[in-house]
Scaffold this active site. Sequence first.
Site, mmCIF file in Angstrom:
data_model
loop_
_atom_site.group_PDB
_atom_site.id
_atom_site.type_symbol
_atom_site.label_atom_id
_atom_site.label_comp_id
_atom_site.label_asym_id
_atom_site.label_seq_id
_atom_site.Cartn_x
_atom_site.Cartn_y
_atom_site.Cartn_z
ATOM 1 N N ASP A 192 0.816 -1.218 0.000
ATOM 2 C CA ASP A 192 0.000 0.000 0.000
ATOM 3 C C ASP A 192 0.848 1.266 0.000
ATOM 4 O O ASP A 192 0.336 2.360 -0.246
ATOM 5 C CB ASP A 192 -1.001 0.009 1.168
ATOM 6 C CG ASP A 192 -0.367 -0.147 2.534
ATOM 7 O OD1 ASP A 192 0.731 -0.734 2.620
ATOM 8 O OD2 ASP A 192 -0.965 0.307 3.528
ATOM 9 N N HIS B 286 8.080 -0.792 12.779
ATOM 10 C CA HIS B 286 7.009 -1.509 12.082
ATOM 11 C C HIS B 286 7.368 -2.993 12.047
ATOM 12 O O HIS B 286 8.347 -3.417 12.666
ATOM 13 C CB HIS B 286 6.838 -0.913 10.679
ATOM 14 C CG HIS B 286 5.597 -1.335 9.968
ATOM 15 N ND1 HIS B 286 4.386 -1.493 10.600
ATOM 16 C CD2 HIS B 286 5.373 -1.638 8.651
ATOM 17 C CE1 HIS B 286 3.479 -1.868 9.723
ATOM 18 N NE2 HIS B 286 4.046 -1.973 8.535
ATOM 19 N N HIS C 116 -3.180 7.350 7.473
ATOM 20 C CA HIS C 116 -3.181 5.888 7.355
ATOM 21 C C HIS C 116 -4.412 5.326 8.078
ATOM 22 O O HIS C 116 -4.318 4.439 8.920
ATOM 23 C CB HIS C 116 -1.885 5.296 7.919
ATOM 24 C CG HIS C 116 -1.563 3.937 7.370
ATOM 25 N ND1 HIS C 116 -1.854 2.779 8.050
ATOM 26 C CD2 HIS C 116 -0.973 3.546 6.213
ATOM 27 C CE1 HIS C 116 -1.462 1.739 7.330
ATOM 28 N NE2 HIS C 116 -0.917 2.179 6.216
#
Length: 291
Positions: A65, A133, A257
């Site tokens: 994405d 992340h 997001h």
Amino acid sequence: MIQIFFLGTGAGSPSKKRKLPAFLVRREGLNILLDCGEGTQYTLMNNKLGINSIKIIGITHMHGDHVFGLLGVIASMGLLDRKETLYILGPRDLKDFLYTSFEYSKFNPSFKIEFIDNYNDQNITIATFKTCHTVESQGYLISERDRVKIDEEKLEKEKIKDWRVMRKLKEGKTVEYNGKFLKPEDYLVIKRGLKVAYTGDTIPCQSVIESVKGVDLLIHDSTFLNEPSACTYGHSNVADAAKVALEASVKLLALTHISPRYEDVTEHLKVARRIFPKSILPDDLSYITLK
């Protein structure tokens, strides 16, 4: 002055209201694209934002994405006969991803692509910082250089209007004027440069807080509203982002997001502003100007 265009503020997959992550940062003719979700080239072209005017692209990590739109953007640049070098920052795998895709799609860019770790010119710097992340990831800090300006108000009070005097003072020279010696340090002020930080996907972590301290705008992952399990998936919820902004003493927080599960984001802003009042939640194609 810096303008930030929120091209895509969604997450995972596009929704009716939000496209995938992409942010265009403009400063006096310099155009920087941060992340490049699927469909970014269409958004740029459809809104006349000048796809070939982009000089630098920064990708935060290799999840689709955030990167699947990059091939299309580069291909369109080639079709538009781009000649200027394109500078790209990103994770280690990004270069292989691009060139393997070029090879299989039989695409040969008509312009030079240069992969860089940071960017510096006389007006601006772009640095990366570690984010937290589930895969290798990095955020971006865009900083204007501080500028020296003449204190025009003081000169006006002292009735000094000679441009030659002003020029010499700005050059750091002492000037004799009407029998008086004018020292540059008495007539120069430093204008602090603007700073914009973008995290990409991240949980709240100390490396982010330290890297974004005092920025004028923080664009922070806010995938979920209040799910405590956000960190399990390598993301932040709205309260997480607001707490980072508060601890880092940023000037303005932009929540982004946003998971496609949320159609109404009214509660997101309420939650954020209870913790950090200067929070916004931009829609796609909105923009803000920092001065």
